[in-house]
Design a protein around this motif. Structure first.
Motif, mmCIF file in Angstrom:
data_model
loop_
_atom_site.group_PDB
_atom_site.id
_atom_site.type_symbol
_atom_site.label_atom_id
_atom_site.label_comp_id
_atom_site.label_asym_id
_atom_site.label_seq_id
_atom_site.Cartn_x
_atom_site.Cartn_y
_atom_site.Cartn_z
ATOM 1 N N ASP A 76 112.879 90.381 17.556
ATOM 2 C CA ASP A 76 112.372 90.989 18.787
ATOM 3 C C ASP A 76 111.102 90.226 19.132
ATOM 4 O O ASP A 76 110.061 90.419 18.500
ATOM 5 N N LEU A 77 111.174 89.356 20.120
ATOM 6 C CA LEU A 77 110.104 88.397 20.361
ATOM 7 C C LEU A 77 108.939 88.940 21.188
ATOM 8 O O LEU A 77 107.964 88.238 21.417
ATOM 9 N N GLY A 78 109.031 90.174 21.617
ATOM 10 C CA GLY A 78 107.911 90.743 22.355
ATOM 11 C C GLY A 78 106.781 91.123 21.421
ATOM 12 O O GLY A 78 107.020 91.664 20.349
ATOM 13 N N PHE A 79 105.530 90.811 21.820
ATOM 14 C CA PHE A 79 104.432 91.261 20.974
ATOM 15 C C PHE A 79 104.248 92.762 21.185
ATOM 16 O O PHE A 79 104.556 93.303 22.232
ATOM 17 N N SER A 80 103.800 93.434 20.159
ATOM 18 C CA SER A 80 103.894 94.891 20.124
ATOM 19 C C SER A 80 102.836 95.585 20.963
ATOM 20 O O SER A 80 101.751 95.058 21.218
ATOM 21 N N ILE A 214 118.767 88.225 19.259
ATOM 22 C CA ILE A 214 117.440 87.823 19.744
ATOM 23 C C ILE A 214 117.118 88.581 21.024
ATOM 24 O O ILE A 214 117.904 88.563 21.978
ATOM 25 N N VAL A 215 115.976 89.254 21.027
ATOM 26 C CA VAL A 215 115.489 89.920 22.232
ATOM 27 C C VAL A 215 114.316 89.103 22.761
ATOM 28 O O VAL A 215 113.262 89.025 22.124
ATOM 29 N N ALA A 216 114.519 88.461 23.914
ATOM 30 C CA ALA A 216 113.495 87.612 24.524
ATOM 31 C C ALA A 216 112.863 88.340 25.704
ATOM 32 O O ALA A 216 113.505 89.178 26.356
ATOM 33 N N VAL A 246 122.137 90.692 27.670
ATOM 34 C CA VAL A 246 122.205 92.134 27.930
ATOM 35 C C VAL A 246 120.815 92.622 28.327
ATOM 36 O O VAL A 246 119.834 92.391 27.608
ATOM 37 N N ALA A 247 120.733 93.283 29.474
ATOM 38 C CA ALA A 247 119.458 93.804 29.976
ATOM 39 C C ALA A 247 119.370 95.302 29.686
ATOM 40 O O ALA A 247 120.394 95.979 29.523
ATOM 41 N N ALA A 262 113.273 92.475 29.081
ATOM 42 C CA ALA A 262 113.966 92.109 27.843
ATOM 43 C C ALA A 262 115.377 91.593 28.132
ATOM 44 O O ALA A 262 116.092 92.085 29.002
ATOM 45 N N LYS A 263 115.774 90.572 27.352
ATOM 46 C CA LYS A 263 117.139 90.031 27.410
ATOM 47 C C LYS A 263 117.643 89.849 25.983
ATOM 48 O O LYS A 263 117.003 89.168 25.182
#
Length: 270
Positions: A76-80, A214-216, A246-247, A262-263
């Protein structure tokens, strides 16, 4: 789980691999690891191998911990939200904090990078990593401010950026510093380089039949994932499970507005 964060993915995985599975739980931020250990119930602890490291080092981490290739990997590539709101490391332009912006304390903070980068280099970083159309003006304003007094806090940087762009920037839809902060965070943490190292090494990380999810959260990450999946597919090393990313559904976005960009892409190693 290459980005354990608050433990949401980790708990979902653990519930499915009990009682005999093992979860390798990584995070580059040692404070995130410490808090995740507290949050995740004691009944799961024997199933977890905790590692404070960068997921780009996964092949070496598996060897060091005497673990086999994995059945699954999630990134999950998003910073928290926690890093944004509570880390006090300067991720948010809405707070007045030391200008660090690094996940690991071993990395060089943004306030030092601003001193070292030339105006041209800084403009390139901002433009390439965020698409900011006023990158040149912003870089010039930052370097001029640096000559007068080094930029040490988030508010000092945000003010320098805000003073460099038109007053009707993006018609008020986003804060003028949004893209610059994003670009400097990605640059300081080498986020794209780390993702690319991981993607290159997928056959060393996952066993045959293993899955990668992978969540980008921005187009550069998503493009890397898409291209590596496509290239591995062409040589018969991978099967793409999501032809299109997938959105999130409307309900999820309402519950968590930060998920709107998110994708999710998934694939299976052959």
């Amino acid at each position: 789980d290459g980005t354990v964060d608050g433990g949401g993915y980790a708990v979902s995985i653990l519930e499915r691999i009990m009682p005999s599975g093992k979860l390798l739980a990584l995070d580059w931020d040692k404070n995130i690891i410490r808090k995740a250990k507290v949050r995740i119930e004691a009944k799961f602890q024997s199933q977890i191998v905790w590692v404070n490291d960068n997921f780009a080092n996964l092949p070496e981490i598996l060897i060091k911990n005497k673990l086999p290739k994995a059945n699954g990997l999630v990134l999950d590539l998003g910073f928290s939200s926690e890093q944004l709101e509570e880390s006090k490391r300067g991720f948010s332009f809405r707070k007045d904090e030391p200008l660090l912006m690094t996940y690991s304390e071993e990395l060089r903070p943004v306030r030092e990078l601003l001193k070292e980068l030339s105006e041209e280099e800084l403009a390139g970083v901002i433009k390439e990593l965020s698409g900011e159309k006023f990158a040149g003006r912003i870089a010039r304003a930052i370097k001029e401010q640096e000559k007068r007094k080094p930029i040490m806090t988030t508010q000092e940087l945000a003010q320098a950026v805000q003073g460099a762009v038109p007053k009707n920037y993006e018609r008020g839809r986003i804060h003028p510093a949004t893209r610059t902060f994003q670009a400097l965070r990605i640059y300081a943490n080498k986020e794209l380089e780390n993702l690319e190292r991981t993607l290159k090494n997928l056959p060393e990380i996952l066993k045959s039949g293993g899955r990668i999810a992978i969540v980008a959260f921005h187009s550069l990450e998503d493009k890397l994932a898409k291209n590596y999946f496509r290239n591995f597919f062409k040589v018969g090393k991978l099967k793409i499970l999501t032809k299109k990313p997938v959105a999130p559904a409307r309900e999820e976005i309402r519950a968590n507005p930060r998920a709107r960009s998110a994708k999710l892409r998934t694939a299976l190693i052959i």
